[in-house]
Scaffold this active site. Sequence first.
Site, PDB file in Angstrom:
ATOM      1  N   GLY A   1       0.722  -1.078  -0.105  1.00 18.88           N
ATOM      2  CA  GLY A   1       0.105   0.003   0.163  1.00 18.88           C
ATOM      3  C   GLY A   1       1.173   1.227   0.007  1.00 18.88           C
ATOM      4  O   GLY A   1       2.106   1.123   0.190  1.00 18.88           O
TER       5      GLY A   1
ATOM      6  N   GLN B   1       3.335   9.991   1.881  1.00 26.22           N
ATOM      7  CA  GLN B   1       4.428   9.346   1.580  1.00 26.22           C
ATOM      8  C   GLN B   1       5.150   9.868   0.375  1.00 26.22           C
ATOM      9  O   GLN B   1       6.568   9.660   0.524  1.00 26.22           O
ATOM     10  CB  GLN B   1       4.229   7.707   1.426  1.00 26.22           C
ATOM     11  CG  GLN B   1       3.742   7.220   2.795  1.00 26.22           C
ATOM     12  CD  GLN B   1       3.675   5.539   2.713  1.00 26.22           C
ATOM     13  OE1 GLN B   1       2.680   5.190   2.236  1.00 26.22           O
ATOM     14  NE2 GLN B   1       4.890   4.879   3.007  1.00 26.22           N
TER      15      GLN B   1
ATOM     16  N   CYS C   1       7.204  -0.390   6.843  1.00 28.15           N
ATOM     17  CA  CYS C   1       6.586   0.787   5.891  1.00 28.15           C
ATOM     18  C   CYS C   1       7.581   1.219   4.772  1.00 28.15           C
ATOM     19  O   CYS C   1       8.837   1.273   5.388  1.00 28.15           O
ATOM     20  CB  CYS C   1       6.422   1.829   6.979  1.00 28.15           C
ATOM     21  SG  CYS C   1       5.775   3.345   6.150  1.00 28.15           S
ATOM     22  N   LEU C   2       7.078   1.545   3.730  1.00 24.74           N
ATOM     23  CA  LEU C   2       8.208   1.960   2.612  1.00 24.74           C
ATOM     24  C   LEU C   2       8.933   3.181   3.141  1.00 24.74           C
ATOM     25  O   LEU C   2       9.806   3.872   2.607  1.00 24.74           O
ATOM     26  CB  LEU C   2       7.390   2.090   1.563  1.00 24.74           C
ATOM     27  CG  LEU C   2       6.669   0.851   0.719  1.00 24.74           C
ATOM     28  CD1 LEU C   2       5.663   1.462  -0.634  1.00 24.74           C
ATOM     29  CD2 LEU C   2       7.806   0.172   0.317  1.00 24.74           C
TER      30      LEU C   2
ATOM     31  N   HIS D   1      -3.234   0.616   8.191  1.00 20.33           N
ATOM     32  CA  HIS D   1      -1.910   1.121   7.943  1.00 20.33           C
ATOM     33  C   HIS D   1      -1.814   2.624   7.089  1.00 20.33           C
ATOM     34  O   HIS D   1      -1.466   3.656   7.459  1.00 20.33           O
ATOM     35  CB  HIS D   1      -1.033   0.414   7.280  1.00 20.33           C
ATOM     36  CG  HIS D   1       0.425   0.675   7.249  1.00 20.33           C
ATOM     37  ND1 HIS D   1       1.524   0.306   8.082  1.00 20.33           N
ATOM     38  CD2 HIS D   1       0.944   1.625   6.306  1.00 20.33           C
ATOM     39  CE1 HIS D   1       2.921   0.683   7.575  1.00 20.33           C
ATOM     40  NE2 HIS D   1       2.614   1.455   6.546  1.00 20.33           N
ATOM     41  N   GLU D   2      -2.483   2.430   5.997  1.00 26.15           N
ATOM     42  CA  GLU D   2      -2.576   3.665   5.099  1.00 26.15           C
ATOM     43  C   GLU D   2      -3.473   4.972   5.585  1.00 26.15           C
ATOM     44  O   GLU D   2      -2.930   5.905   5.535  1.00 26.15           O
ATOM     45  CB  GLU D   2      -2.887   3.134   3.689  1.00 26.15           C
ATOM     46  CG  GLU D   2      -2.359   2.160   3.134  1.00 26.15           C
ATOM     47  CD  GLU D   2      -0.716   2.253   3.085  1.00 26.15           C
ATOM     48  OE1 GLU D   2      -0.230   3.445   3.120  1.00 26.15           O
ATOM     49  OE2 GLU D   2       0.035   1.180   3.078  1.00 26.15           O
TER      50      GLU D   2
ATOM     51  N   HIS E   1      -1.483   6.811   7.907  1.00 23.39           N
ATOM     52  CA  HIS E   1      -0.663   7.791   7.216  1.00 23.39           C
ATOM     53  C   HIS E   1      -1.149   9.186   7.148  1.00 23.39           C
ATOM     54  O   HIS E   1      -0.395  10.317   7.089  1.00 23.39           O
ATOM     55  CB  HIS E   1      -0.171   7.266   6.005  1.00 23.39           C
ATOM     56  CG  HIS E   1       1.082   6.203   5.835  1.00 23.39           C
ATOM     57  ND1 HIS E   1       2.386   6.835   6.161  1.00 23.39           N
ATOM     58  CD2 HIS E   1       1.435   5.029   5.525  1.00 23.39           C
ATOM     59  CE1 HIS E   1       3.235   5.839   6.220  1.00 23.39           C
ATOM     60  NE2 HIS E   1       2.752   4.610   5.753  1.00 23.39           N
TER      61      HIS E   1
HETATM   62 CO    CO Z   1       3.655   3.076   5.277  1.00 22.02          CO
END
Ligand code: CO
Length: 160
Positions: free
Chosen positions: A46, A51, A89-90, A131-132, A135
């Site tokens: 995701g 981000q 997480c990215l 999670h998203e 963000h």
């Molecule tokens: Co993330």
Amino acid sequence: MAVLTILPASNPLVHKKSKRVAKIDKTIHKLLDDMVETMRAAGGVGLAAPQVGVLLRVIVIETPEEGVIELINPEIIKAAGEREVEEGCLCLPGYIGKIKRSLGVKAKGLDRDGREVRIKADDLLAEALEHEVDHLNGLLFVDHLENIDDLRKLETQPAD
Ligand code: CO
């Protein structure tokens, strides 16, 4: 389409609250396209707009079962149960942490045509939705760690 730069957790933008999308136009469609491409290039499940430095409530998720999900102004309207997950997480490549997520969630949002979408999810999709949406509120999974010892460094990169 373009692969965008994913900001690291050290960037203040990923800790800010994102604004609701007022109008779904070509700019939002391009953002969605670029976010899907960026998520795939990074091998993630995701991605949320902050981000990539865009403080708008836009998320994309891709799971093998569900395919691509694009949500504008997403909201978790119901969350039930609790389970422990190891999440990455990215924005924080190379780390995973043990945190608690819901067993299942109900979410709603708009698709790229402005139609309301409702999703009932469990397992990976529920985790990804939480999670998203986190963000969009400036939260990273590390903000849910009860103990810093629950964070660990990986040899390979996480896919979340
Ligand atoms: Co993330």
